[in-house]
Design an enzyme around this catalytic site. Structure first.
Site, mmCIF file in Angstrom:
data_model
loop_
_atom_site.group_PDB
_atom_site.id
_atom_site.type_symbol
_atom_site.label_atom_id
_atom_site.label_comp_id
_atom_site.label_asym_id
_atom_site.label_seq_id
_atom_site.Cartn_x
_atom_site.Cartn_y
_atom_site.Cartn_z
ATOM 1 N N GLN A 1 2.263 -3.661 3.827
ATOM 2 C CA GLN A 1 3.077 -2.654 4.172
ATOM 3 C C GLN A 1 4.228 -1.968 5.454
ATOM 4 O OE1 GLN A 1 1.380 -2.192 1.272
ATOM 5 N NE2 GLN A 1 2.652 -3.304 -0.539
ATOM 6 N N GLY B 1 -6.287 -14.888 2.221
ATOM 7 C CA GLY B 1 -6.966 -14.430 0.924
ATOM 8 C C GLY B 1 -5.772 -13.645 0.457
ATOM 9 N N TRP B 2 -6.308 -12.835 -0.771
ATOM 10 C CA TRP B 2 -4.310 -11.722 -1.065
ATOM 11 C C TRP B 2 -3.588 -10.780 0.367
ATOM 12 C CZ3 TRP B 2 -1.837 -12.584 -5.212
ATOM 13 C CH2 TRP B 2 -3.182 -12.994 -6.648
ATOM 14 N N GLN C 1 2.138 -10.788 -2.821
ATOM 15 C CA GLN C 1 2.139 -10.496 -4.184
ATOM 16 C C GLN C 1 3.218 -10.112 -4.325
ATOM 17 O OE1 GLN C 1 -0.455 -6.873 -3.969
ATOM 18 N NE2 GLN C 1 -2.191 -8.162 -4.496
ATOM 19 N N ARG D 1 0.816 7.967 0.338
ATOM 20 C CA ARG D 1 -0.350 9.109 0.012
ATOM 21 C C ARG D 1 -1.549 7.765 -0.549
ATOM 22 N NH1 ARG D 1 -3.393 10.542 -4.672
ATOM 23 N NH2 ARG D 1 -5.064 12.358 -4.282
ATOM 24 N N ASP E 1 -4.633 5.843 0.121
ATOM 25 C CA ASP E 1 -5.727 5.306 -1.174
ATOM 26 C C ASP E 1 -7.087 5.164 -0.298
ATOM 27 O OD1 ASP E 1 -3.922 3.100 -0.891
ATOM 28 O OD2 ASP E 1 -5.869 2.774 -1.405
ATOM 29 N N HIS F 1 1.185 6.411 -5.361
ATOM 30 C CA HIS F 1 -0.143 6.986 -4.956
ATOM 31 C C HIS F 1 0.907 8.282 -5.023
ATOM 32 C CE1 HIS F 1 -1.853 3.625 -3.529
ATOM 33 N NE2 HIS F 1 -2.074 3.420 -3.969
ATOM 34 N N GLU G 1 2.671 1.615 -6.279
ATOM 35 C CA GLU G 1 1.323 1.838 -7.317
ATOM 36 C C GLU G 1 0.774 2.794 -7.409
ATOM 37 O OE1 GLU G 1 -1.802 -1.824 -4.946
ATOM 38 O OE2 GLU G 1 -2.315 0.259 -4.750
ATOM 39 N N TYR H 1 -4.918 6.416 -7.475
ATOM 40 C CA TYR H 1 -5.926 5.451 -8.185
ATOM 41 C C TYR H 1 -6.942 6.535 -8.661
ATOM 42 C CZ TYR H 1 -5.326 1.579 -5.164
ATOM 43 O OH TYR H 1 -4.510 -0.012 -4.679
#
Length: 596
Positions: free
Chosen positions: A144, A163-164, A185, A415, A417, A455, A476, A479
């Site tokens: 992001q 990697g991701w 993603q 926010r 995580d 979040h 998302e 968490y």
């Protein structure tokens, strides 16, 4: 006569209170403005530029939560450089079109520092350049808040580093080769021309993009729309053939397809004499006097600690940050407010919440704003928010839009995580760094492209205005709710990631991804990722829900009561459409009727 610095100018303006016509008290005497030590202005062939660029990257490569901010500005002409773009670094050309500044080499974001994992390659950007990599390929492995804007890449582009990665945003670009999304993603591409696209995972969306793949959601999850209904590109600094600097403000476009610069770009030039160039030492009072007098504002890289908000009160004002200039709120105030006036642009800023709670961090229009700004909408571009992380942050709402006719073009409202674990600065607790809403929209005719909100502890996005539109949404859930009841005491439904108020009668949202990673209590269930009123004028399409980490938390339905649950053992679900008489997969029929 000695060159006049920004501080000389500010002191002079403070002494005379700026004049009624809002002109600077003193004139610049050199072609290049004084943009401070955190900006590198590069002439073609400059002998020491590569060494400085490499040194800055060495400082910024791993600096996930540093206060250092950097901007590398390339003057028109040809440059032979390798520019690795680290945290809190912006690379930009100073031409009127990308073809005015050519880099023979690479302008790239890598994830070597994290063994190829680009999941936290945030806060950086590249714009307004032509890049000609000698090997025919470049990489922009980001997540992001890492815009890739107004770039002509003569080659292929990779969006991951093995990697991701969890991006991302591209606009007003031409990529001659193929874009390979790899492990991305999700990704949003707007008003571009590409040679081809390979790859998909959860949610890839294209608007007004020549060469984009056809719509095929959910297999593969491509959403492609032919045009962009209304857009104004982000303003940028440029240098003319005579060496004069200005701020170029692109014109409004309707039903836009492709790049804005394939012919002489439409818009207006603002000479720098009409722009206050500020640094973190510039008094807020001096900035606000300049804004009230009709000046525009250029915030050079750094962290601006605010005990009162910046106040935009004049129509058509541009506030532009370089190098992710950061407004850090102290004392519970707002960071920035905008009056209910047309044509304002706020762009290129990171807004940081302070320890004392701010009810609102950025407010566009006062409550009850009712001006009709359809011909001169306000633009919010590359505007990013952070609550918590390496320091305690608290806010009620990050961004509140009360005015009508506002365009959001790449917003990441976060926010945190995670924090700065390496240096022991982690302030992300449920009761430590709090924030209720990321975005609240009360105005009508607000359109968002590339909206990322994550979040928050209540509704992540709450939309109260009519005729709202969101094209691409990434969320998302928080968490860290310690339990279902701690998350929402008055209801077992939880807080939807995207809530359209019950009274709204017209709204559209397309290309939405909502993900659960409820690590503190994986037994938590969210009833619906998206909640909307059941009425013919409200339509939602191409929604993905995922229970991350193999099933940490459950999202019972993508929209209202429609669609299957994303949960352990069935972690990904999709819904093609809801509302307007639409039918989702597996016979999930909308309860409303009407034209789609």
């Amino acid at each position: 006569m000695q060159p006049v610095t920004r501080r000389d100018m500010v002191a002079g303006m403070a002494a005379i209170g700026i004049g009624a016509i809002g002109k600077p008290a003193l004139a610049m005497t050199t072609n290049d403005p004084d943009l401070g030590p955190n900006v590198l202005i590069v002439d073609p062939g400059a002998p020491d530029a590569q060494a400085t660029i490499a040194r800055w990257f060495g400082e910024q490569e791993r600096a996930h939560f540093t206060d250092r901010r950097r901007a590398i500005l390339l003057k028109p002409g040809s440059h032979r450089l390798d520019i690795k773009v680290g945290f809190f670094t912006q690379v930009a050309g100073l031409g009127i079109t990308p073809g005015d500044v050519t880099v023979t080499g690479h302008v790239h974001a890598e994830a070597d520092w994290a063994n190829g994992m680009a999941l936290v390659n945030f806060w950086r950007g590249a714009e307004n350049l032509t890049v000609r990599p000698p090997d025919g390929a470049d990489r922009w492995a980001v997540s992001q808040a890492a815009p890739y804007r107004r770039i002509h890449l003569a080659g292929d582009l990779a969006l991951d580093d093995g990697g991701w990665s969890s991006g991302g945003f591209m606009a007003d670009c031409r990529v001659d080769g193929t874009i390979r999304s790899g492990t991305q993603q999700q990704w949003f591409t707007r008003n571009s021309r590409i040679g081809g696209w390979q790859g998909s995972n959860w949610n890839m969306m294209f608007m007004g993009v020549a060469g984009a793949p056809a719509t095929s959601f959910p297999k593969p999850p491509y959403t492609t729309l032919p045009t962009v209904p209304v857009i104004r590109e982000k303003p940028f600094l440029c240098v003319g053939p005579d060496g004069a600097w200005s701020l170029f403000v692109p014109a409004l476009r309707h039903d836009a397809v492709g790049v804005s610069w394939d012919r002489a770009p439409a818009g207006r030039n603002v000479p720098l004499r009409d722009v206050l160039i500020a640094d973190p030492a510039t008094p807020v009072a001096a900035i606000n006097r300049a804004l009230a007098a009709g000046r525009h504002l250029l915030l050079t890289p750094g962290v601006y600690r605010l005990r009162e908000p910046l106040r935009v009160t004049r129509a058509d004002t541009v506030v532009l940050g370089l190098g992710l200039a950061t407004l850090l709120v102290e004392g519970g105030t707002a960071a920035l407010t905008v009056a209910d006036v047309p044509g304002v642009t706020i762009a290129g800023l990171l807004i940081d919440a302070g320890a004392q709670n701010s009810p609102v961090l950025v407010q566009i229009g006062p409550p009850g704003a009712d001006g009709d700004h359809r011909d001169r909408p306000t633009l919010l571009a590359d505007l990013f928010f952070r609550v918590g992380g390496a320091a305690v942050g608290n806010a009620g709402t990050c961004l509140e839009i009360n005015s009508h006719h506002v365009i959001g073009d790449h917003l990441w409202i976060w926010r945190a995580d995670h924090g700065d674990r390496d240096n022991g600065r982690v302030h992300v607790g449920w009761d430590e760094s709090r924030a209720t809403h990321g975005l609240v929209v009360n105005g009508d005719h607000v359109t968002c492209y590339g909206l990322f909100v994550e979040h928050f502890q209540g509704w992540q996005t709450l939309w109260n205005g009519e005729d709202g539109r969101t094209f691409f949404y990434q969320n998302e859930l928080p968490y860290d709710p310690p339990s279902q009841r701690a998350w929402r005491a008055d209801s077992s439904r939880g807080w939807a990631a995207y809530k359209v108020a019950d009274h709204v009668r017209r709204h559209e949202a397309v290309g939405m991804g909502v993900y659960a990673n409820l690590t503190a209590d994986p037994s938590i269930v969210l009833a619906s990722a998206v909640e909307v009123p059941d009425t013919p004028g409200v339509r939602v399409s191409n929604v993905t829900t995922i229970s991350l980490g193999g099933g940490k938390g459950t999202i019972a339905h993508p929209v209202n009561g429609a669609g299957a649950a994303a949960r352990p053992g069935s972690i990904r679900q999709t819904l093609v459409r809801y509302g307007g008489g639409g039918i989702g997969p597996a016979g999930a029929v909308s309860r409303s009727t009407g034209r789609r």
